[in-house]
Design a protein around this motif. Structure first.
Motif, PDB file in Angstrom:
ATOM      1  N   LEU A  59       0.823  -1.209   0.000  1.00  0.00           N
ATOM      2  CA  LEU A  59       0.000   0.000   0.000  1.00  0.00           C
ATOM      3  C   LEU A  59       0.856   1.258   0.000  1.00  0.00           C
ATOM      4  N   ARG A  60       1.917   1.267   0.801  1.00  0.00           N
ATOM      5  CA  ARG A  60       2.813   2.433   0.848  1.00  0.00           C
ATOM      6  C   ARG A  60       3.489   2.657  -0.500  1.00  0.00           C
ATOM      7  N   GLU A  61       3.974   1.579  -1.118  1.00  0.00           N
ATOM      8  CA  GLU A  61       4.649   1.698  -2.413  1.00  0.00           C
ATOM      9  C   GLU A  61       3.685   2.193  -3.494  1.00  0.00           C
ATOM     10  N   ALA A  62       2.479   1.653  -3.503  1.00  0.00           N
ATOM     11  CA  ALA A  62       1.482   2.076  -4.492  1.00  0.00           C
ATOM     12  C   ALA A  62       1.125   3.544  -4.289  1.00  0.00           C
ATOM     13  N   GLU A  63       0.981   3.961  -3.042  1.00  0.00           N
ATOM     14  CA  GLU A  63       0.650   5.356  -2.762  1.00  0.00           C
ATOM     15  C   GLU A  63       1.761   6.295  -3.211  1.00  0.00           C
ATOM     16  N   GLU A  64       3.008   5.898  -2.962  1.00  0.00           N
ATOM     17  CA  GLU A  64       4.145   6.726  -3.391  1.00  0.00           C
ATOM     18  C   GLU A  64       4.160   6.897  -4.915  1.00  0.00           C
ATOM     19  N   ILE A  65       3.941   5.817  -5.642  1.00  0.00           N
ATOM     20  CA  ILE A  65       3.914   5.879  -7.102  1.00  0.00           C
ATOM     21  C   ILE A  65       2.743   6.728  -7.576  1.00  0.00           C
ATOM     22  N   TYR A  66       1.576   6.502  -6.992  1.00  0.00           N
ATOM     23  CA  TYR A  66       0.379   7.239  -7.392  1.00  0.00           C
ATOM     24  C   TYR A  66       0.559   8.735  -7.165  1.00  0.00           C
ATOM     25  N   LEU A  67       1.053   9.098  -5.992  1.00  0.00           N
ATOM     26  CA  LEU A  67       1.220  10.511  -5.668  1.00  0.00           C
ATOM     27  C   LEU A  67       2.342  11.170  -6.476  1.00  0.00           C
ATOM     28  N   SER A  68       3.365  10.421  -6.789  1.00  0.00           N
ATOM     29  CA  SER A  68       4.476  11.003  -7.553  1.00  0.00           C
ATOM     30  C   SER A  68       4.097  11.264  -9.008  1.00  0.00           C
ATOM     31  N   HIS A  69       3.040  10.621  -9.490  1.00  0.00           N
ATOM     32  CA  HIS A  69       2.598  10.814 -10.878  1.00  0.00           C
ATOM     33  C   HIS A  69       1.282  11.571 -10.968  1.00  0.00           C
ATOM     34  N   ALA A  70       0.782  12.058  -9.848  1.00  0.00           N
ATOM     35  CA  ALA A  70      -0.475  12.815  -9.863  1.00  0.00           C
ATOM     36  C   ALA A  70      -0.251  14.148 -10.562  1.00  0.00           C
ATOM     37  N   GLU A  71      -1.222  14.556 -11.296  1.00  0.00           N
ATOM     38  CA  GLU A  71      -1.122  15.813 -12.039  1.00  0.00           C
ATOM     39  C   GLU A  71      -1.803  16.926 -11.305  1.00  0.00           C
TER      40      GLU A  71
END
Length: 71
Positions: A59-71
């Motif tokens: 969950l932490r890894e997915a959140e980091e990826i999601y937030l780092s690519h959020a526009e």
């Protein structure tokens, strides 16, 4: 047409095909909510510690990826 492809191209109703990338935020939210619910449902015992840690790390890894690519 396979069932997987059917969700991206609804030829029965003549609706335009959904772009796969437009589904990612919704799929992410559903999956993360389910994983979080699974963590909460697991009893806090030594037997479930590894599963809890793996789910929390994912969950932490997915959140980091999601937030780092959020526009």
């Amino acid at each position: 047409m396979t069932e997987k492809n059917a969700m991206f191209n609804n030829t029965k109703t003549k609706e335009p095909a959904l772009e796969q990338s437009s589904l990612y935020p919704k799929m992410y939210a559903i999956l993360c909510t389910a994983a979080s619910d699974a963590i909460d449902a697991l009893p806090r015992t030594a037997d479930t510690l590894q599963a809890r840690c793996l789910l929390e790390k994912g969950l932490r890894e997915a959140e980091e990826i999601y937030l780092s690519h959020a526009e």
